[in-house]
Enzyme design. Sequence first.
Site, PDB file in Angstrom:
ATOM      1  N   GLU A 182       0.850  -1.199   0.000  1.00 25.15           N
ATOM      2  CA  GLU A 182       0.000   0.000   0.000  1.00 25.15           C
ATOM      3  C   GLU A 182       0.876   1.236   0.000  1.00 25.15           C
ATOM      4  O   GLU A 182       2.017   1.169   0.426  1.00 25.15           O
ATOM      5  CB  GLU A 182      -0.820   0.071   1.301  1.00 25.15           C
ATOM      6  CG  GLU A 182      -1.673  -1.095   1.562  1.00 25.15           C
ATOM      7  CD  GLU A 182      -2.105  -1.150   3.023  1.00 25.15           C
ATOM      8  OE1 GLU A 182      -1.970  -0.147   3.756  1.00 25.15           O
ATOM      9  OE2 GLU A 182      -2.568  -2.217   3.413  1.00 25.15           O
ATOM     10  N   LYS A 238       2.383   4.559   1.536  1.00 22.63           N
ATOM     11  CA  LYS A 238       2.552   5.062   2.890  1.00 22.63           C
ATOM     12  C   LYS A 238       2.141   6.529   2.859  1.00 22.63           C
ATOM     13  O   LYS A 238       2.846   7.367   2.322  1.00 22.63           O
ATOM     14  CB  LYS A 238       4.005   4.917   3.335  1.00 22.63           C
ATOM     15  CG  LYS A 238       4.206   5.319   4.769  1.00 22.63           C
ATOM     16  CD  LYS A 238       5.574   4.926   5.251  1.00 22.63           C
ATOM     17  CE  LYS A 238       5.781   5.348   6.679  1.00 22.63           C
ATOM     18  NZ  LYS A 238       5.405   6.734   6.981  1.00 22.63           N
ATOM     19  N   ASP A 258       1.313  10.272   3.839  1.00 24.74           N
ATOM     20  CA  ASP A 258       2.071  11.209   4.652  1.00 24.74           C
ATOM     21  C   ASP A 258       1.127  12.284   5.171  1.00 24.74           C
ATOM     22  O   ASP A 258       0.952  13.322   4.551  1.00 24.74           O
ATOM     23  CB  ASP A 258       3.180  11.816   3.783  1.00 24.74           C
ATOM     24  CG  ASP A 258       4.287  12.400   4.634  1.00 24.74           C
ATOM     25  OD1 ASP A 258       4.296  12.141   5.854  1.00 24.74           O
ATOM     26  OD2 ASP A 258       5.131  13.119   4.079  1.00 24.74           O
ATOM     27  N   TYR A 289      -6.536   2.479   6.691  1.00 19.79           N
ATOM     28  CA  TYR A 289      -5.657   1.416   6.204  1.00 19.79           C
ATOM     29  C   TYR A 289      -5.443   0.250   7.144  1.00 19.79           C
ATOM     30  O   TYR A 289      -4.666  -0.646   6.840  1.00 19.79           O
ATOM     31  CB  TYR A 289      -4.305   1.990   5.776  1.00 19.79           C
ATOM     32  CG  TYR A 289      -3.617   2.814   6.837  1.00 19.79           C
ATOM     33  CD1 TYR A 289      -3.439   4.166   6.664  1.00 19.79           C
ATOM     34  CD2 TYR A 289      -3.148   2.229   7.995  1.00 19.79           C
ATOM     35  CE1 TYR A 289      -2.825   4.925   7.628  1.00 19.79           C
ATOM     36  CE2 TYR A 289      -2.529   2.980   8.966  1.00 19.79           C
ATOM     37  CZ  TYR A 289      -2.374   4.329   8.769  1.00 19.79           C
ATOM     38  OH  TYR A 289      -1.758   5.065   9.729  1.00 19.79           O
ATOM     39  N   LYS A 317      10.844   3.426   2.458  1.00 17.68           N
ATOM     40  CA  LYS A 317      10.877   4.876   2.259  1.00 17.68           C
ATOM     41  C   LYS A 317      11.642   5.229   0.990  1.00 17.68           C
ATOM     42  O   LYS A 317      12.711   4.689   0.739  1.00 17.68           O
ATOM     43  CB  LYS A 317      11.599   5.537   3.448  1.00 17.68           C
ATOM     44  CG  LYS A 317      10.901   5.377   4.783  1.00 17.68           C
ATOM     45  CD  LYS A 317       9.948   6.543   5.007  1.00 17.68           C
ATOM     46  CE  LYS A 317       9.411   6.567   6.415  1.00 17.68           C
ATOM     47  NZ  LYS A 317      10.295   7.155   7.387  1.00 17.68           N
ATOM     48  N   CYS A 319      34.782  19.559  26.734  1.00 15.45           N
ATOM     49  CA  CYS A 319      33.341  19.770  26.626  1.00 15.45           C
ATOM     50  C   CYS A 319      33.056  21.269  26.634  1.00 15.45           C
ATOM     51  O   CYS A 319      33.523  21.980  27.524  1.00 15.45           O
ATOM     52  CB  CYS A 319      32.633  19.082  27.792  1.00 15.45           C
ATOM     53  SG  CYS A 319      30.875  19.478  27.883  1.00 15.45           S
ATOM     54  N   CYS A 328      31.050  22.017  30.223  1.00 11.03           N
ATOM     55  CA  CYS A 328      31.643  21.911  31.563  1.00 11.03           C
ATOM     56  C   CYS A 328      33.153  22.077  31.546  1.00 11.03           C
ATOM     57  O   CYS A 328      33.783  22.171  32.596  1.00 11.03           O
ATOM     58  CB  CYS A 328      31.259  20.595  32.217  1.00 11.03           C
ATOM     59  SG  CYS A 328      32.024  19.161  31.432  1.00 11.03           S
ATOM     60  N   CYS A 369      31.438  13.212  26.795  1.00 11.20           N
ATOM     61  CA  CYS A 369      31.818  13.998  27.946  1.00 11.20           C
ATOM     62  C   CYS A 369      31.552  13.063  29.121  1.00 11.20           C
ATOM     63  O   CYS A 369      30.402  12.697  29.367  1.00 11.20           O
ATOM     64  CB  CYS A 369      30.940  15.244  28.058  1.00 11.20           C
ATOM     65  SG  CYS A 369      31.099  16.043  29.664  1.00 11.20           S
ATOM     66  N   CYS A 397      28.331  17.025  34.395  1.00 12.82           N
ATOM     67  CA  CYS A 397      28.253  18.042  33.339  1.00 12.82           C
ATOM     68  C   CYS A 397      26.820  18.585  33.294  1.00 12.82           C
ATOM     69  O   CYS A 397      25.863  17.825  33.122  1.00 12.82           O
ATOM     70  CB  CYS A 397      28.620  17.437  31.989  1.00 12.82           C
ATOM     71  SG  CYS A 397      28.319  18.545  30.600  1.00 12.82           S
TER      72      CYS A 397
HETATM   73  S1  IVH Z   1       0.057   0.293   8.897  1.00 16.44           S
HETATM   74  C1  IVH Z   1       1.478  -1.269  13.257  1.00 16.44           C
HETATM   75  N1  IVH Z   1      -0.295   1.415   6.602  1.00 16.44           N
HETATM   76  O1  IVH Z   1       3.073   5.553   8.851  1.00 16.44           O
HETATM   77  C2  IVH Z   1       1.535  -0.121  12.338  1.00 16.44           C
HETATM   78  N2  IVH Z   1       0.655   2.732   8.328  1.00 16.44           N
HETATM   79  O2  IVH Z   1       5.924   5.228   9.902  1.00 16.44           O
HETATM   80  C3  IVH Z   1       0.436  -0.206  11.367  1.00 16.44           C
HETATM   81  N3  IVH Z   1       1.110   5.047   7.694  1.00 16.44           N
HETATM   82  O3  IVH Z   1       2.242   6.569  11.822  1.00 16.44           O
HETATM   83  C4  IVH Z   1       0.490   0.905  10.444  1.00 16.44           C
HETATM   84  N4  IVH Z   1       0.387   4.881   5.624  1.00 16.44           N
HETATM   85  O4  IVH Z   1       0.236   5.464  10.791  1.00 16.44           O
HETATM   86  C5  IVH Z   1       0.153   1.589   7.845  1.00 16.44           C
HETATM   87  N5  IVH Z   1      -0.716   2.255   4.499  1.00 16.44           N
HETATM   88  C6  IVH Z   1      -0.278   2.443   5.740  1.00 16.44           C
HETATM   89  C7  IVH Z   1       0.233   3.675   6.201  1.00 16.44           C
HETATM   90  C8  IVH Z   1       0.694   3.780   7.506  1.00 16.44           C
HETATM   91  C9  IVH Z   1       0.914   5.694   6.541  1.00 16.44           C
HETATM   92  C10 IVH Z   1       1.683   5.672   8.908  1.00 16.44           C
HETATM   93  C11 IVH Z   1       1.392   5.029  10.227  1.00 16.44           C
HETATM   94  C12 IVH Z   1       2.532   5.434  11.092  1.00 16.44           C
HETATM   95  C13 IVH Z   1       3.604   5.719  10.138  1.00 16.44           C
HETATM   96  C14 IVH Z   1       4.751   4.776  10.431  1.00 16.44           C
END
Ligand code: IVH
Length: 681
Positions: free
Chosen positions: A121, A123, A125, A237, A328, A422, A425, A440, A445
Site C-alpha cells: 500500500e 505510505k 504522509d 488502512y 521509504k 566539553c 563543563c 563527555c 556536566c
Molecule cells: S500500517 C502497526 N499502513 O506511517 C503499524 N501505516 O511510519 C500499522 N502510515 O504513523 C500501520 N500509511 O500510521 C500503515 N498504508 C499504511 C500507512 C501507515 C501511513 C503511517 C502510520 C505510522 C507511520 C509509520
Amino acid sequence: MDSAINPTDLAARVARLRQAIRYHQYRYYILDDPEISDPEFDALWRELVELEAAHPELRSDDSPTVRVGGFVAEKFEKVRHPAPMLSLANAFGPDDLHAWRERVKRFLPADLHDQLSYVVEPKFDGLTVVLHYEQGRFVLGATRGDGDFGENITANLRTVRVLPLQVPAAAEAGPAPARLVMRGEGYVEKGDFARFNARQTEQGERAYANPRNFAAGSLRQLDSAVSAGRPLKLWVYQALIVEGGPELTHHSQALDYLRDLGLPVCPDRRVFADADFATLADYVEAFGRRRDDLPYEVDGCVIKVDSLALQQQLGFTGKDPRWALAYKYAGEEAITTLLDIVINVGRTGAITPNAVLEPVQVSGVTVKSATLHNEDYIRDLDIRIGDKVVIKRAGEVIPKVLRPLLDARDGSEREWTMPPACPVCGQPLMRPPGEAATYCINTACPEQLVRAVEYFVGRGAMDIEGFGIKQAELFVARGYIKDLADIYHLPWDEIRQLEGYGDKRVDNLRAGVEASKQQPIHRLLTALGIRFVGSVVAETLAQRYASLFDLMEAGVEKLSEIEGIGPKIAESVRTWFAVEPNRALIRKFADAGVQVAEERVVTLAAPKPLAGMTLVVTGTLPTFSRDDAHAFIKQHGGKVAGSVSSKTTYLVAGEAAGSKLAKATELGIPVLSEDDLKRLV
Ligand code: IVH
C-alpha cells in the site's frame, strides 16, 4: 407545510433522507461514481436541512448535515487507545526489503511459508488517526499521540466529508458491525494544498510548509469550524477491532470489507504471493517513480503480511510489528553552505557534531541545521567549514549532510577537529577505543543533567506538564537540581520569586511534579534513561519486577530469561544498577515518595494445557482450517511440527489423512480428532 404530517411519518422521512444522502455521498466521495445529478442531491440536502431546522427534536449528531463544525474546545481531551499504536520499521532499499522477507520467514515455521502473501500500500504522509464506530455510528476519533494516548479530535473529524458518520453507507453491505476501530491517515491533496496556500499568501496570511503540516494543523484546530473550512481527506488502512462483523482472515479482505461499508480505503493496493516477491520489489520501485503523479503525498510504501494469523504469530519487536515494513523513498536533496560546526552534549554525554547551515528549503521545510553524526563521518567525507554541501531530508528524520562539493572549494574552507574539552563543563572529552562516538564523561556536566531532566519529565517518561527544557535549564543552572531526584525537592518558595514564575504557574508545576510520584514504575524506569531501556523494555521489566529494589538485585542471567530481554539489555540494566550513585538515586526517589514498587494482585497464570507438547496436523478437519488448528495449538502453549517423528506428542488427523497417519500409527503416536484436541485443551 408539514404540520399536517404526523410525527412518526416525519421522523421516517428524515431517516430516509439521511440514508439517501449518506448513500449518495458515498457514491460521490468514495466511489467517485454519482448516481444522481448535483441539483437532485441539493434538493435532498435542502429538504433535510429545512426539516431539521423546523423540528429541533429530530436533530441528531450523526445526521450528514452536522459537518459544519462549530464545536470549540479549550484543549483536547486525552484518550487511551485500545492497544498501543505501533510504528513501522523502515527500509531504504531493495536489500532491506529482501532482508525483511528473510526475517519474516525465519520467524515462521517452514510449513507455514506457503501461506505467505503480502499487501503493498502507499505510505500516506499525513496525520495518523484512530477512528471508533459503535453500532455503525462514528463515536470517537483521536490522534496517534504518543502511541498510548491520543487527543480527542472527534469534532474536527466529523467535518471531514469522506468520513461517513454512519456505516454501512449502502444497505447491500450488510448490518453495521457492533464495534469497529480503525487506523487511518488524515491528509490534504496536493492540489488543494497549493490552492489554499496561494490564497493565504495572497491575503498576507501564513502559508503551510507542506501538505502534511497542513493536514495535521487543520485536524488539530480547537475550533472545529476552522477544520470544516479545510479541504481534508482521509484514508483508512488498518482494521484494529471488528466486532459483530464477518470473519476476517486477511488484511486485504478487511480492507475490502471496510471499503464496502463505505469507508475511504485507497484503491492503490496490490497483493503478491511470496513466490512473486521479485515482482513485488519491482512494483515498489515503480510506485516510487510514479508517486509524484498521485494526487496525495506519499513518502513510501507499506508492505504487510496479508494473513492475520501469520501477523499474530510474527508479533512485534519493540514498537514495530515484524509483519510490516515501511519502504521509504529517498528524500529530496539540496545544496547549501556549511557555516559552522557546533557540538551538542546528549543526555548520555555523547557528543554530536551538528552543521550550522545557510538556511535552505528542502521538501517544503527550511533547514538550518543538520547532523554530522561523529568525528569520523566528518573526516572520512572531508567536510570543511565553508564548504558547499549536499543535504538531504528523508521523511521524519533529521536532515543530514551527505557530502561536500569538492569542486566548489576556493581554498578558504577550514578543517574541523573535535575540541579536546566539553564546551559546557570544560572537562576533557573522551573517545572510547573502538567507538565512533566521543563522550563527555563528567557525570556532573550540567548539559547532560539538563538533557537527562528534560527526558525524565518528558511525555514518554514521567510526563510532568509544564516542565520542559526551559525549566530543566533554569533549575540546573540555579543549582536546584543536581541529580534527577532533586526534581522532587525543588525550593518552590524560591522559584516563586523568579521572573515569569507566578503563583499559578508554580502551583501547576508543583502539582504536576507531585502527581508524577504516582506514575507506574515502568515510567520511572523509562525516565531513568538507562541505555537500551525504552518504554517497551521498561514495561517488560516492570511486568516481571513490581519493585525497582528487586530489579536492582537481578543478575544478567535472571534478566535474560525474560521474554523480550536480550543479553545486551540485561547487561546494560545490570551495569546501571551496579553503580552506587544510581542505587542511591532510587533510594532518594523512594524517600521522596515516588512510587518505586507497585502493589499487585498476583494471579498465577494457569499453565498452558499443551505446554511442552509437539503436535502435527494432517488431513481436512471438520471446522478448523490448517491455519486455525496451528493457531489454536500455539495459543494453548503447544508446538507445531510439519512431520511426524518420535518427538511428536499427538497427531491431529482429519479426513483423507495419508502418510502422516500411517507414520504415527507405526510409531505408536496417539491420534486425535479435532474434537479430541478441543477436549484436551
Ligand atoms: S500500517 C502497526 N499502513 O506511517 C503499524 N501505516 O511510519 C500499522 N502510515 O504513523 C500501520 N500509511 O500510521 C500503515 N498504508 C499504511 C500507512 C501507515 C501511513 C503511517 C502510520 C505510522 C507511520 C509509520
